[in-house]
Write a protein that holds these residues in place. Structure first.
Motif, PDB file in Angstrom:
ATOM      1  N   SER A  71      34.564  26.537 -25.386  1.00 30.88           N
ATOM      2  CA  SER A  71      33.905  26.147 -24.097  1.00 30.88           C
ATOM      3  C   SER A  71      34.407  24.825 -23.333  1.00 30.88           C
ATOM      4  N   THR A  72      34.827  24.003 -24.414  1.00 24.90           N
ATOM      5  CA  THR A  72      35.441  22.788 -23.725  1.00 24.90           C
ATOM      6  C   THR A  72      36.491  22.923 -23.320  1.00 24.90           C
ATOM      7  N   PHE A  73      37.414  23.681 -23.692  1.00 19.23           N
ATOM      8  CA  PHE A  73      38.753  24.047 -23.172  1.00 19.23           C
ATOM      9  C   PHE A  73      38.668  24.744 -21.744  1.00 19.23           C
ATOM     10  N   ARG A  74      37.626  25.391 -21.345  1.00 20.47           N
ATOM     11  CA  ARG A  74      37.269  26.061 -20.390  1.00 20.47           C
ATOM     12  C   ARG A  74      36.792  24.901 -19.374  1.00 20.47           C
ATOM     13  N   GLN A  75      35.939  24.194 -19.826  1.00 23.12           N
ATOM     14  CA  GLN A  75      35.365  23.018 -18.982  1.00 23.12           C
ATOM     15  C   GLN A  75      36.366  22.207 -18.296  1.00 23.12           C
ATOM     16  N   ILE A  76      37.424  22.044 -19.102  1.00 26.94           N
ATOM     17  CA  ILE A  76      38.442  20.933 -18.451  1.00 26.94           C
ATOM     18  C   ILE A  76      39.044  21.508 -17.257  1.00 26.94           C
ATOM     19  N   PRO A  77      39.639  22.492 -17.067  1.00 24.46           N
ATOM     20  CA  PRO A  77      40.358  22.814 -15.640  1.00 24.46           C
ATOM     21  C   PRO A  77      38.966  22.879 -14.611  1.00 24.46           C
TER      22      PRO A  77
END
Length: 202
Positions: free
Chosen positions: A109-115
């Motif tokens: 979920s964090t790596f989805r949040q970044i962009p």
């Protein structure tokens, strides 16, 4: 990017901690038999975390993963040997594996949040199809890619962090430190990314 570095005591730390704790607190059990299971589950859970975040929103899923990790670590503490009690290895292992799963979901979920965060910052108020939008979109891709790589690099620091932590603190104290850290992470993620009116909802 307040939440990008919040997974330091996450998968990498757990991967370092699990074999160490099996060896030191449950010496009757084989490290080689059990230590690989957690990282495998965590890696599989990353995909699920990204998929769930697409449905529910990255910030919400990240908060849920922090709650899951905190609850799991409390369970680990409960099943550790203490006061002459030999502890409960099945309970310890189950809670540790749950922590891996929660951490993997949170990583996804964090790596989805970044962009999403960078898109919200750079594309706000711009009209799609304009030169300004195209330049901002390119900048978004560049910055989000850089932060994603940097975040992954910071996460690898966990393999150093755990041995150093356990060398200076009692196991239960270190674990309670994790729980306190995750409570802080919940507050930070909620404030910056999940609450109504957050500066960068994701």
């Amino acid at each position: 990017m307040a939440s990008d570095l919040l997974f330091l005591p996450g998968e990498a730390c757990f991967a370092a901690a699990l074999p160490m704790l099996i060896k030191t607190t449950f010496p009757d059990y084989s490290v080689a038999t059990y230590a690989w299971i957690g990282p495998a589950l965590g890696a599989l859970a990353r995909w699920a975390g990204g998929w769930i975040a697409d449905k529910l929103g990255g910030a919400r899923v990240t908060i849920l993963s922090f709650i899951g990790m905190a609850a799991s670590i409390i369970g680990v503490i409960t099943f550790l040997p203490s006061g002459g009690d030999g502890g409960n290895f099945p309970g310890f292992l189950a809670c540790f594996l749950a922590a891996f799963v929660a951490s993997g979901i949170g990583n996804g979920s964090t790596f989805r949040q970044i962009p999403v965060i960078f898109r919200n910052q750079h594309l706000k108020g711009l009209t799609e199809g304009t030169p300004e939008y195209a330049r901002a979109l390119k900048q978004t891709e560049t910055e989000s890619g850089a932060v994603t790589g940097f975040t992954a690099g910071i996460a690898a620091y966990g393999f150093f962090f755990i041995p150093a932590l356990f060398a200076n603190f009692a196991v239960t104290s270190a674990m309670w430190g994790f729980v306190g850290f995750y409570v802080t992470c919940i507050a930070i993620t909620w404030w910056f990314y999940a609450r109504k009116g957050a500066e960068s909802p994701s």
